[in-house]
Design an enzyme around this catalytic site. Structure first.
Site, PDB file in Angstrom:
ATOM      1  N   SER A  11      48.397  46.604  37.889  1.00  0.00           N
ATOM      2  CA  SER A  11      49.222  46.545  39.092  1.00  0.00           C
ATOM      3  C   SER A  11      49.534  45.079  39.375  1.00  0.00           C
ATOM      4  CB  SER A  11      48.496  47.227  40.257  1.00  0.00           C
ATOM      5  OG  SER A  11      49.307  47.256  41.402  1.00  0.00           O
ATOM      6  N   HIS A  38      52.312  49.338  37.822  1.00  0.00           N
ATOM      7  CA  HIS A  38      52.907  49.685  39.113  1.00  0.00           C
ATOM      8  C   HIS A  38      54.141  48.830  39.351  1.00  0.00           C
ATOM      9  CE1 HIS A  38      48.777  51.069  40.879  1.00  0.00           C
ATOM     10  NE2 HIS A  38      49.245  51.892  39.970  1.00  0.00           N
ATOM     11  N   ASP A 131      43.534  52.593  41.717  1.00  0.00           N
ATOM     12  CA  ASP A 131      44.185  53.454  40.729  1.00  0.00           C
ATOM     13  C   ASP A 131      43.591  53.207  39.344  1.00  0.00           C
ATOM     14  OD1 ASP A 131      45.940  55.349  39.755  1.00  0.00           O
ATOM     15  OD2 ASP A 131      47.607  53.947  39.551  1.00  0.00           O
TER      16      ASP A 131
END
EC number: 3.1.1.61
Length: 189
Positions: A11, A38, A131
């Site tokens: 991310s 992401h 995540d």
């Protein structure tokens, strides 16, 4: 152990981390790699194109029903979850956000774990939420290998730290050690 696939998630700070890892992957690397980074749905650049111009290994955006092939790195398209099906093809999903993201790391990791089981490597790099931690836990539960970037030196420590706390890690590596480690696996070291 012969590994048949690698899944990788990141991310915040992920583009630079991916470039660092993929730049040092051997040109003849023979394990397919699927990546979730992401990205905002408004992001107009194609991450695969940007990375492909900077590294030697072939990088492309994953497509619906595309077979995972050796020597390729597949990037999840923006605003789609990337899943691996039983026939080792990709599917793209518009299911709701997972961990506030679409694409999300967990759906990729969990679906790939179900297909590849002990012949899968899961890698969590820098990121600012949790995540990927549940997906990495599933990879480990089904016998796969888990690699996590050292949270102390990651651009954003939250994803690596959550992965270690939730799933544990077979290896905690510095970012510049990840590609060397993967190249070694392919060469049987």
């Amino acid at each position: 152990m012969e590994y048949r696939a690698i899944v990788m998630g990141c991310s915040a700070g992920g583009f630079d981390a991916l470039e660092t890892v993929l730049r040092k992957i051997d040109r003849d690397f023979q394990i397919p790699i699927a990546v979730v980074q992401h990205v905002s749905p408004d992001f107009q650049n194609n991450i695969a194109c940007l990375l492909n111009s900077r590294v030697d290994i072939n990088i492309k955006e994953a497509e619906e029903k595309e077979k995972l092939c050796r020597g390729n790195v597949y990037i999840a398209p923006r605003d789609y979850h990337l899943l691996v099906e039983d026939d080792e093809t990709f599917s793209l999903s518009m299911e709701p956000h997972v961990n506030f993201s679409r694409p999300s790391v967990d759906p990729l990791f969990e679906s790939a774990a179900d297909v590849y089981r002990e012949s899968l490597i899961g890698i969590i790099l820098t990121g600012s939420n949790h995540d990927g931690s549940e997906g990495l836990k599933r990879i480990k539960k089904l016998g796969g290998m888990s690699i996590v970037q050292n949270p102390d030196t990651a651009y954003a420590f939250e994803m690596p730290r959550a992965a270690i706390e939730t799933a544990g890690a077979d290896y905690i590596l510095e970012l510049d050690e990840v590609s060397e480690f993967l190249n070694g696996i392919v060469k049987g070291r």
